[in-house]
Each structure stands twice: as C-alpha cells, then as structure tokens.
Design an enzyme around this catalytic site. Structure first.
Site, PDB file in Angstrom:
ATOM      1  CG  HIS A 199       1.107   5.074   4.494  1.00 54.81           C
ATOM      2  ND1 HIS A 199       0.260   4.992   5.574  1.00 54.81           N
ATOM      3  CD2 HIS A 199       1.840   3.933   4.512  1.00 54.81           C
ATOM      4  CE1 HIS A 199       0.483   3.864   6.231  1.00 54.81           C
ATOM      5  NE2 HIS A 199       1.442   3.196   5.605  1.00 54.81           N
ATOM      6  CG  HIS A 226      -0.284  -0.200   2.511  1.00 56.22           C
ATOM      7  ND1 HIS A 226       0.063  -1.459   2.965  1.00 56.22           N
ATOM      8  CD2 HIS A 226       0.134   0.659   3.463  1.00 56.22           C
ATOM      9  CE1 HIS A 226       0.655  -1.361   4.143  1.00 56.22           C
ATOM     10  NE2 HIS A 226       0.720  -0.082   4.464  1.00 56.22           N
TER      11      HIS A 226
HETATM   12  P1  5GP Z   1       1.802   0.109   7.440  1.00 55.62           P
HETATM   13  O1  5GP Z   1       2.226   0.324   8.861  1.00 55.62           O
HETATM   14  O2  5GP Z   1       1.694  -1.367   7.120  1.00 55.62           O
HETATM   15  O3  5GP Z   1       2.622   0.854   6.420  1.00 55.62           O
HETATM   16  O4  5GP Z   1       0.366   0.755   7.333  1.00 55.62           O
HETATM   17  C1  5GP Z   1      -0.802   0.132   7.706  1.00 55.62           C
HETATM   18  C2  5GP Z   1      -1.835   1.212   7.845  1.00 55.62           C
HETATM   19  O5  5GP Z   1      -3.110   0.618   7.753  1.00 55.62           O
HETATM   20  C3  5GP Z   1      -1.800   1.949   9.179  1.00 55.62           C
HETATM   21  O6  5GP Z   1      -1.664   3.342   8.933  1.00 55.62           O
HETATM   22  C4  5GP Z   1      -3.120   1.619   9.843  1.00 55.62           C
HETATM   23  O7  5GP Z   1      -3.679   2.714  10.527  1.00 55.62           O
HETATM   24  C5  5GP Z   1      -3.984   1.220   8.658  1.00 55.62           C
HETATM   25  N1  5GP Z   1      -4.996   0.209   8.951  1.00 55.62           N
HETATM   26  C6  5GP Z   1      -4.809  -0.969   9.581  1.00 55.62           C
HETATM   27  N2  5GP Z   1      -5.955  -1.684   9.613  1.00 55.62           N
HETATM   28  C7  5GP Z   1      -6.878  -0.933   8.942  1.00 55.62           C
HETATM   29  C8  5GP Z   1      -8.254  -1.141   8.626  1.00 55.62           C
HETATM   30  O8  5GP Z   1      -8.870  -2.158   8.975  1.00 55.62           O
HETATM   31  N3  5GP Z   1      -8.897  -0.162   7.936  1.00 55.62           N
HETATM   32  C9  5GP Z   1      -8.248   0.986   7.530  1.00 55.62           C
HETATM   33  N4  5GP Z   1      -8.958   1.888   6.850  1.00 55.62           N
HETATM   34  N5  5GP Z   1      -6.950   1.209   7.814  1.00 55.62           N
HETATM   35  C10 5GP Z   1      -6.266   0.269   8.512  1.00 55.62           C
END
Ligand code: 5GP
Ligand code: ZN
Length: 145
Positions: free
Chosen positions: A103, A101
């Site tokens: 951000h 993903h």
């Molecule tokens: P990472 O830390 O893997 O780069 O980012 C994961 C992101 O996904 C985090 O910013 C977290 O807040 C978001 N996130 C995790 N679970 C969910 C979810 O169930 N729904 C949404 N909309 N965001 C999520």
C-alpha cells in the site's frame, strides 16, 4: 506463475481493468478502489506470491525500489506531505487479498487518517526477553539469516 482465482493476478496482468499509474514487465501500480487518502495506490507483482514470506528477495527489492520511485513522482504531482507504506501479511494483520501488495498511502496535513494501532511502553526487561526469543542461538543478533 499466475493463480486462476486471484483477483490481483487478473488486475496485475490486465485481464481486469484498473486505474493504472505505472506498469512494467514485473509490476503494475494501481489506484486502490477503497482509498484511505487521495492517491492511495497498490504495487502489485504480475506473478502470484501470497505474501511477503513467499516473495523472492529479488522481487522484494524491486517492489520497494519501485514504491520509492513512485512516491517521488506522486509527491510531486499530488503535493502530499508524506507517505505511509503498508504491507499486510495474514488475516490478523489486515490482509484481505492474498496476493502480495504494498500500500502506498499519501499523507496530507489534516487528513485525519490513523495508520497503525496504539503503541504501549515496554521496560528493558520485556524488551530483553523478546530479544532473547528472537535471537536465541545468535550472537547479539549478528548470526546469519
Ligand atoms: P489488504 O487489506 O489485503 O492489505 O489490501 C487490499 C486492498 O485492495 C484494499 O485496500 C482494497 O480496497 C483493495 N482492493 C480490493 N479489491 C480491489 C479491486 O478489485 N480493485 C482495486 N483497485 N483495489 C481493490
Ligand atoms: Zn495472485
């Protein structure tokens, strides 16, 4: 391919509801549940790729092109002052959901957010040593990738 136990596969494909900002055949853009700033969004491919290394180049091009278009619209609608795009790969880099993903973090003057850590100051020797490690066997970094 989708992965059965992956929450972002389920969200991207609409099996779990989300605040969706955009959707097409390959991607869904959603609002992050734990926003760093107002409007923090995530670009999700509908197929499962764990990280950037697994993401095919065509998907990669499309994902970043989409992020660019979304940033334009979001800047207009949110009146933000700038954007950080962030893309974490691996636990050490802060990845918590192992489905690729991007951000999209709108930035506002005075938002107080700190993205990225402290940076040091390298001398030319250190830079050259690192360059050699990365580019060994290549001519001035001009080899094939
Ligand atoms: P990472 O830390 O893997 O780069 O980012 C994961 C992101 O996904 C985090 O910013 C977290 O807040 C978001 N996130 C995790 N679970 C969910 C979810 O169930 N729904 C949404 N909309 N965001 C999520
Ligand atoms: Zn997935």
């Amino acid at each position: 391919m989708k992965k059965d136990d992956c929450i972002f596969c389920k969200i991207a494909n609409g099996e779990i509801p989300s605040k969706t900002l955009y959707e097409d055949e390959r991607f869904r853009v959603i609002l992050d549940l734990g926003p760093a700033t107002r409007g923090h969004a995530l670009v999700l491919p509908k197929e499962h790729f764990a990280n950037l290394y697994e993401l095919p180049e065509e998907w990669c091009r499309e994902a970043f092109a989409l992020a660019g278009r979304m940033a334009g619209r979001m800047t207009e609608r949110l009146s933000c002052d700038g954007f950080n795009l962030l893309q974490n790969n691996g636990e050490v880099a802060g990845q918590t959901v192992f489905h690729f993903h991007i951000h999209m973090i709108p930035r506002y003057y005075g938002d107080g957010q700190i993205i990225g850590g402290k940076q040091g100051k390298a001398d030319q020797e250190e830079l050259e040593a690192v360059r050699r490690i990365i580019c060994e066997g290549e001519e001035q970094g001009r080899g094939t990738l």
